[in-house]
Motif scaffolding. Structure first.
Motif, PDB file in Angstrom:
ATOM      1  N   ARG A 109       0.850  -1.195   0.000  1.00 31.22           N
ATOM      2  CA  ARG A 109       0.000   0.000   0.000  1.00 31.22           C
ATOM      3  C   ARG A 109       0.883   1.240   0.000  1.00 31.22           C
ATOM      4  NH1 ARG A 109      -3.105  -3.415  -0.920  1.00 31.22           N
ATOM      5  NH2 ARG A 109      -5.159  -3.821  -0.041  1.00 31.22           N
ATOM      6  N   GLU A 110       0.629   2.105  -0.952  1.00 26.07           N
ATOM      7  CA  GLU A 110       1.447   3.297  -1.049  1.00 26.07           C
ATOM      8  C   GLU A 110       1.194   4.260   0.105  1.00 26.07           C
ATOM      9  OE1 GLU A 110       1.861   6.238  -4.558  1.00 26.07           O
ATOM     10  OE2 GLU A 110       2.006   4.188  -5.354  1.00 26.07           O
ATOM     11  N   LYS A 111      -0.108   4.486   0.359  1.00 27.09           N
ATOM     12  CA  LYS A 111      -0.442   5.544   1.312  1.00 27.09           C
ATOM     13  C   LYS A 111      -0.682   5.040   2.727  1.00 27.09           C
ATOM     14  CE  LYS A 111      -2.577   8.444  -2.169  1.00 27.09           C
ATOM     15  NZ  LYS A 111      -3.843   8.439  -2.909  1.00 27.09           N
ATOM     16  N   LEU A 112      -0.983   3.750   2.854  1.00 25.92           N
ATOM     17  CA  LEU A 112      -1.359   3.261   4.177  1.00 25.92           C
ATOM     18  C   LEU A 112      -0.252   2.412   4.782  1.00 25.92           C
ATOM     19  CD1 LEU A 112      -5.047   2.249   3.414  1.00 25.92           C
ATOM     20  CD2 LEU A 112      -4.230   4.341   4.479  1.00 25.92           C
ATOM     21  N   SER A 113      -0.302   2.301   6.090  1.00 24.10           N
ATOM     22  CA  SER A 113       0.752   1.553   6.758  1.00 24.10           C
ATOM     23  C   SER A 113       0.517   0.058   6.639  1.00 24.10           C
ATOM     24  CB  SER A 113       0.846   1.975   8.218  1.00 24.10           C
ATOM     25  OG  SER A 113      -0.257   1.490   8.934  1.00 24.10           O
ATOM     26  N   PRO A 115       2.059  -3.239   8.800  1.00 20.79           N
ATOM     27  CA  PRO A 115       0.866  -4.077   8.850  1.00 20.79           C
ATOM     28  C   PRO A 115      -0.482  -3.334   8.808  1.00 20.79           C
ATOM     29  CG  PRO A 115       1.952  -3.991  11.013  1.00 20.79           C
ATOM     30  CD  PRO A 115       2.862  -3.354  10.027  1.00 20.79           C
ATOM     31  N   HIS A 116      -1.445  -4.047   8.242  1.00 25.88           N
ATOM     32  CA  HIS A 116      -2.843  -3.642   8.324  1.00 25.88           C
ATOM     33  C   HIS A 116      -3.283  -4.021   9.731  1.00 25.88           C
ATOM     34  CE1 HIS A 116      -7.173  -5.170   7.528  1.00 25.88           C
ATOM     35  NE2 HIS A 116      -7.235  -3.868   7.689  1.00 25.88           N
ATOM     36  N   MET A 117      -3.493  -3.008  10.554  1.00 25.14           N
ATOM     37  CA  MET A 117      -3.766  -3.280  11.958  1.00 25.14           C
ATOM     38  C   MET A 117      -4.952  -2.461  12.434  1.00 25.14           C
ATOM     39  SD  MET A 117      -1.184  -2.963  15.161  1.00 25.14           S
ATOM     40  CE  MET A 117      -0.652  -1.326  14.755  1.00 25.14           C
ATOM     41  N   GLY A 118      -5.860  -3.118  13.096  1.00 25.34           N
ATOM     42  CA  GLY A 118      -6.995  -2.413  13.674  1.00 25.34           C
ATOM     43  C   GLY A 118      -8.306  -3.103  13.355  1.00 25.34           C
ATOM     44  N   TRP A 119      -9.383  -2.386  13.656  1.00 28.05           N
ATOM     45  CA  TRP A 119     -10.728  -2.940  13.456  1.00 28.05           C
ATOM     46  C   TRP A 119     -11.213  -2.562  12.061  1.00 28.05           C
ATOM     47  CZ3 TRP A 119     -13.235  -5.763  17.326  1.00 28.05           C
ATOM     48  CH2 TRP A 119     -12.638  -5.736  18.589  1.00 28.05           C
ATOM     49  N   ASN A 120     -11.511  -3.584  11.256  1.00 30.82           N
ATOM     50  CA  ASN A 120     -12.026  -3.317   9.920  1.00 30.82           C
ATOM     51  C   ASN A 120     -13.338  -4.068   9.740  1.00 30.82           C
ATOM     52  OD1 ASN A 120     -12.193  -2.436   7.254  1.00 30.82           O
ATOM     53  ND2 ASN A 120      -9.992  -2.713   6.918  1.00 30.82           N
ATOM     54  N   VAL A 143      -4.379  -7.938  12.387  1.00 26.55           N
ATOM     55  CA  VAL A 143      -2.961  -7.549  12.509  1.00 26.55           C
ATOM     56  C   VAL A 143      -2.191  -8.429  11.543  1.00 26.55           C
ATOM     57  CG1 VAL A 143      -0.937  -7.381  13.971  1.00 26.55           C
ATOM     58  CG2 VAL A 143      -3.158  -7.128  14.997  1.00 26.55           C
ATOM     59  N   ASP A 160     -11.971  -3.732   3.344  1.00 25.26           N
ATOM     60  CA  ASP A 160     -11.416  -2.718   2.467  1.00 25.26           C
ATOM     61  C   ASP A 160     -10.285  -1.975   3.168  1.00 25.26           C
ATOM     62  OD1 ASP A 160     -11.120  -0.905   0.316  1.00 25.26           O
ATOM     63  OD2 ASP A 160     -12.305   0.559   1.421  1.00 25.26           O
ATOM     64  N   TYR A 161      -9.114  -2.026   2.562  1.00 32.08           N
ATOM     65  CA  TYR A 161      -7.970  -1.287   3.089  1.00 32.08           C
ATOM     66  C   TYR A 161      -7.269  -0.691   1.874  1.00 32.08           C
ATOM     67  CZ  TYR A 161      -3.996  -0.252   6.177  1.00 32.08           C
ATOM     68  OH  TYR A 161      -3.011   0.388   6.911  1.00 32.08           O
TER      69      TYR A 161
END
Lengths: 200, 253
Positions: A109-113, A115-120, A143, A160-161
């Motif tokens: 992901r260019e713009k997002l951090s 690891p994908h971490m959190g509530w989705n 996570v 969606d991330y």
């Protein structure tokens, strides 16, 4: 009884804590006989794909897991879900359990951090028995830095991330995998574990 | 879409919650496990325990608190306070914490961040930064509750922490902490603009509007509050309903 596969992967106690809290009989085990005798199997896991596969191979449980996942409900959680696929590409190409066709690749992901971490929130793609009584759009806790790439007909839910991320996979029979942590996803996650404990 | 997180923080000393709280229906007032469970019921997205125990004996008590909390609270649990070594990380994670927050030990030894991230994964390394504004407009890192100015630029430090492998930044403004006039939006924007990892806003919230404001005016991923929730001025549920009313994505409670 649910057998929780104990192959040396980190943080398996949180899964046990959640099942204990729900009053669901369970056993942490590295014994093939327990997997054969269990009604259902959970493969947890936190860590890296090659390391975890190495541990699983060393445990000698791989043939039993492959066999048992054809005859009883099987749930892979997080890294345990990733191991379900044919291949992983974390650091190096590694063979997985091959229970569902697909591979596990780095999230870019260019713009997002990452690891994908959190509530989705979950976007449903097809029915899966552990979603019974859970509405689309419910949030679950993720996570991870790697995600499954597989046929759309194996995916029960995405999130969606800045693009689709595989959240829940299902082979239509016994094999289910959650990229998120149901044991850390509050009431929604506990409901999924309860649903899993009632599958036959 | 990722939800914005609301994180209650509990200050724990010798196994007891320090700030006087009085949840209805809880017999053991001040038991961190019960307080955490209550926040979970209210819809907290994560719970932070800040260990302010001074003695070594107290550390064992804290690990026991973590262990017992992990048996009945099923949202992520972050534990900080007095974390100095890799062994501290390991003990805390083994007890059932999902993340460990490190503050002054990382300022003194930044490699601790890298070592911990390499061993346990960056997702469980939270770097807590306490900062305040200098006369020249820069933000400086402080430790010991703001008493010691480390002479380090807070924005640069946040960037470095990310490079070393921090999974998150917990940013507390010493200028707004305890004042209840709202989060330090300028400081948060300064840090959010240089890192990709999530930034948790801390210090200064005194009312409902402050939560809306911090998410509308900064890229913070989460907002942390202690006394506001301790003293039951607001519940997590109230905060989330207010955010949802402003179309800010939150996990429903």
């Amino acid at each position: 009884m649910i057998a929780i596969v104990d192959y040396g992967a980190g943080n398996i106690f949180s899964v046990k804590n959640a099942l204990d809290f729900l009053g669901i009989e369970n056993k942490l085990t590295a014994d093939a006989k327990d997997l054969e005798n269990a009604d259902r199997i959970i493969l947890p896991g936190v860590g890296a794909f090659p390391w975890a596969m190495k541990k699983l191979n060393e445990s000698g449980l791989v043939p039993t897991i492959k066999e048992q996942a054809k005859v009883k409900p099987f749930l892979g959680i997080c890294l345990g879900m990733q191991l379900i696929f044919d291949k992983g590409y974390e650091f190096e190409e590694t063979d997985g359990l091959g229970l569902i066709k697909g591979s596990v690749e780095k999230i870019e992901r260019e713009k997002l951090s990452v690891p994908h971490m959190g509530w989705n929130s979950l976007v449903y793609n097809m029915e899966c028995p552990i979603l019974r009584g859970i509405s689309e759009g419910e949030y679950v806790y993720f996570v991870h830095s790697y995600a499954a790439k597989c046929n759309d007909d194996s995916v029960a839910a995405y999130c969606d991330y800045d693009g689709k991320v595989t959240a829940l996979v299902y082979d239509g029979k016994y094999v289910i995998g959650t990229q998120f942590h149901p044991e850390k996803s509050g009431k929604t996650g506990l409901k999924m574990l309860k649903n899993f404990s009632e599958l036959v | 879409m990722l939800a914005k997180r609301i994180i209650p923080c509990l200050d724990v000393r010798d196994g007891k919650v320090v700030k006087g709280i009085n949840f209805v229906g809880i017999k053991e007032v001040g038991d961190p496990v019960e307080c955490a469970a209550e926040y979970d019921r209210q819809g907290a997205d994560e719970i932070v325990f800040l260990d302010i125990t001074a003695s070594n004996e107290g550390r064992g008590t804290m690990l026991d608190v973590v262990r017992r909390t992990a048996q009945k609270v099923f949202v992520p649990l972050t534990v900080g306070g007095g974390i100095r070594t890799i062994d501290d990380f390991r003990d805390t994670l083994r007890a059932g914490a999902d993340k460990v927050s490190v503050n002054s030990a990382a300022v003194k030894n930044p490699q601790l961040i890298k070592e911990a991230a390499d061993i346990f994964g960056c997702q469980c390394v939270v770097v807590a930064i306490d900062a305040k504004k200098c006369e020249d407009g820069h933000y400086t890192v402080v430790i010991n509750g703001g008493r010691i100015d480390m002479g380090i630029d807070a924005v640069e430090w946040a960037k470095k922490a990310e490079e070393l492998g921090a999974g998150e930044i917990l940013l507390t403004s010493m200028d707004t902490d305890g004042v209840k006039g709202g989060f330090d939006l300028d400081m948060l924007n300064a840090v959010c603009s240089v890192v990709k990892i999530p930034v948790i806003a801390s210090g200064g919230c005194g009312k409902l509007e402050h939560f809306t404001e911090v998410f509308e005016k900064t890229n913070s991923s989460a907002a942390l509050a202690a006394s506001l929730f301790h003293y039951k001025e607001l519940t997590v549920g109230q905060v989330k309903r207010e955010l949802a009313r402003h179309d800010i994505p939150v996990r429903a409670t």
